[in-house]
Design an enzyme around this catalytic site. Structure first.
Site, PDB file in Angstrom:
ATOM      1  N   LYS A  23      -0.013   6.096  10.797  1.00 23.63           N
ATOM      2  CA  LYS A  23       0.180   4.705  10.380  1.00 23.63           C
ATOM      3  C   LYS A  23      -1.081   4.236   9.659  1.00 23.63           C
ATOM      4  CE  LYS A  23       1.117   0.273  10.199  1.00 23.63           C
ATOM      5  NZ  LYS A  23       2.135  -0.266   9.257  1.00 23.63           N
TER       6      LYS A  23
ATOM      7  N   ASN B 230      10.930  -5.408   6.241  1.00 29.64           N
ATOM      8  CA  ASN B 230       9.889  -5.421   7.259  1.00 29.64           C
ATOM      9  C   ASN B 230       8.701  -6.240   6.810  1.00 29.64           C
ATOM     10  OD1 ASN B 230       7.095  -3.904   7.060  1.00 29.64           O
ATOM     11  ND2 ASN B 230       8.489  -2.857   5.681  1.00 29.64           N
TER      12      ASN B 230
ATOM     13  N   MET C 188       5.728  -6.025   9.075  1.00 31.20           N
ATOM     14  CA  MET C 188       5.043  -5.632  10.311  1.00 31.20           C
ATOM     15  C   MET C 188       3.665  -6.280  10.425  1.00 31.20           C
ATOM     16  SD  MET C 188       7.522  -3.783  11.220  1.00 31.20           S
ATOM     17  CE  MET C 188       7.056  -2.900  12.683  1.00 31.20           C
TER      18      MET C 188
ATOM     19  N   CYS D 290      -0.026  -2.502   0.771  1.00 26.01           N
ATOM     20  CA  CYS D 290       0.590  -3.191   1.900  1.00 26.01           C
ATOM     21  C   CYS D 290       0.974  -4.595   1.446  1.00 26.01           C
ATOM     22  CB  CYS D 290      -0.354  -3.269   3.103  1.00 26.01           C
ATOM     23  SG  CYS D 290       0.429  -4.157   4.462  1.00 26.01           S
TER      24      CYS D 290
ATOM     25  N   GLY E  57      14.791   1.770   2.046  1.00 24.07           N
ATOM     26  CA  GLY E  57      16.113   2.354   2.225  1.00 24.07           C
ATOM     27  C   GLY E  57      16.863   2.524   0.909  1.00 24.07           C
TER      28      GLY E  57
HETATM   29  O1  IRO Z   1       3.688  -4.488   7.244  1.00 24.92           O
HETATM   30  C1  IRO Z   1       3.184  -3.331   7.260  1.00 24.92           C
HETATM   31  O2  IRO Z   1       2.467  -2.884   8.184  1.00 24.92           O
HETATM   32  C2  IRO Z   1       3.487  -2.491   6.074  1.00 24.92           C
HETATM   33  N1  IRO Z   1       4.793  -2.506   5.648  1.00 24.92           N
HETATM   34  C3  IRO Z   1       5.191  -1.847   4.517  1.00 24.92           C
HETATM   35  O3  IRO Z   1       6.375  -1.861   4.124  1.00 24.92           O
HETATM   36  N2  IRO Z   1       4.272  -1.128   3.807  1.00 24.92           N
HETATM   37  C4  IRO Z   1       2.962  -1.064   4.192  1.00 24.92           C
HETATM   38  O4  IRO Z   1       2.150  -0.386   3.507  1.00 24.92           O
HETATM   39  C5  IRO Z   1       2.558  -1.766   5.383  1.00 24.92           C
HETATM   40  I1  IRO Z   1       0.592  -1.631   5.977  1.00 24.92           I
END
Ligand code: IRO
Length: 309
Positions: A44, A68, A70, A128, A220
């Site tokens: 990760k 996402n 994240m 990101c 996806g």
């Molecule tokens: O939200 C994230 O952790 C994330 N989510 C992504 O879709 N690509 C990325 O490079 C990262 I660092």
């Protein structure tokens, strides 16, 4: 059937690996990847210190993929350096993804990777889309140039970059020109998620994820055409670099398309998140069947050989 493909001079038992961020945050997941049929694996993206990431829900499955935000949750760079020390490199290569919040953080992490003498390969994540207030480096071409110059002089080994999708031929040209000025950039991973999409729940009339008012990276099936275009665009423009394909892969046909477009290795994100590491066995078998039907004995016979009309 020789499914192995060569990457930086080393044969891989399969041209398949996970996409950074998927099934690779903690040791149990990394161990499962190491035991899987994947030919390589990546950690990760890490920051200097551990991060919780964005509030949940921050990932949602969509009809044709995922969304996402994240927010870069990870155990901090030392955790992954500790894993890299224990990894069995004879079993499969390990890529080490870094997404420091500042250039200084990236330089600090990269220096520690260097000092660790780890055989892991650095994949510098410049794309990101989900850290609020942080624009993607790879969309700021001057910043991209500076980061590559700094990392190239601080890190003595070959490394790669994880790029976001580009949607303009002039941008393919400009980014490839920048990358080609850095011979230490040995590979290019295309693509990261398509940043800042939005999906809606009809019943509740609400967004699907909590962070950023529901805006998040799209992965996806939706992104396959964009992923193939970016793989092929950089394959054509950067003949001295290897391309790692990522985006929209869920079948052997998708793997074949990425390889035909010029990828040496194909990363699996959303489909791995949904189906788990058994997916690598299925994709290997499906690719082998396609190669058999087409009469190809090795991947080299068709890799990068996409025809135009
Ligand atoms: O939200 C994230 O952790 C994330 N989510 C992504 O879709 N690509 C990325 O490079 C990262 I660092």
């Amino acid at each position: 059937l020789d499914l192995s493909t060569f990457f930086l001079g080393r044969p891989l038992t399969a041209p398949l690996m996970n996409a950074s961020g998927v099934w690779c945050n903690v040791n149990s997941q990394l161990h499962a990847l190491a035991e899987s049929e994947a030919g390589a694996m990546v950690t990760k993206s890490c920051t200097l210190l551990r991060r919780d990431g964005n509030p949940e829900p921050r990932y949602h499955t969509l009809t044709m993929g995922s969304i996402n935000s994240m927010g870069l949750p990870n155990e901090g760079h030392q955790y992954y350096l500790d894993y890299a020390e224990r990894h069995d490199y004879e079993n499969k290569p390990l890529f080490f993804s870094v997404a420091g919040l500042t250039l200084d953080d990236n330089l600090t992490i990269v220096a520690q990777i260097q000092d660790a003498y780890t055989p892991a390969l650095l994949e510098l994540n410049l794309s990101c889309p989900n850290v609020p207030g942080k624009a993607q480096i790879a969309y700021d071409f001057d910043a991209l140039d500076v980061v590559l110059a700094e990392i190239s002089s601080a890190y003595s080994r070959p490394f790669g970059v994880k790029l976001p999708p580009y949607f303009d031929i002039a941008h393919f040209d400009e980014v490839a020109d920048i990358l080609n000025r850095y011979e230490k950039v040995n590979f290019i991973t295309c693509i990261n998620s398509i940043g800042n999409g939005l999906m809606i729940d009809m019943e509740s009339e609400t967004v699907l994820i909590k962070p950023k008012q529901g805006f998040g990276g799209i992965g996806g099936e939706y992104v396959l055409p964009t992923a193939l275009a970016n793989v092929n665009a950089f394959y054509q423009r950067c003949p001295k670099k290897s391309i790692i394909g990522c985006g929209g892969v869920n079948t052997g046909e998708h793997v074949f398309m990425h390889l035909l477009a010029g990828a040496s290795i194909v990363q699996i994100g959303t489909a791995l998140y949904e189906q788990g590491p058994e997916i690598f066995e299925r994709l290997k078998a499906e690719l082998a069947l396609i190669m058999q039907e087409k009469g190809y004995k090795t991947i080299r016979e068709f890799q990068g050989k996409l025809k135009t009309l």
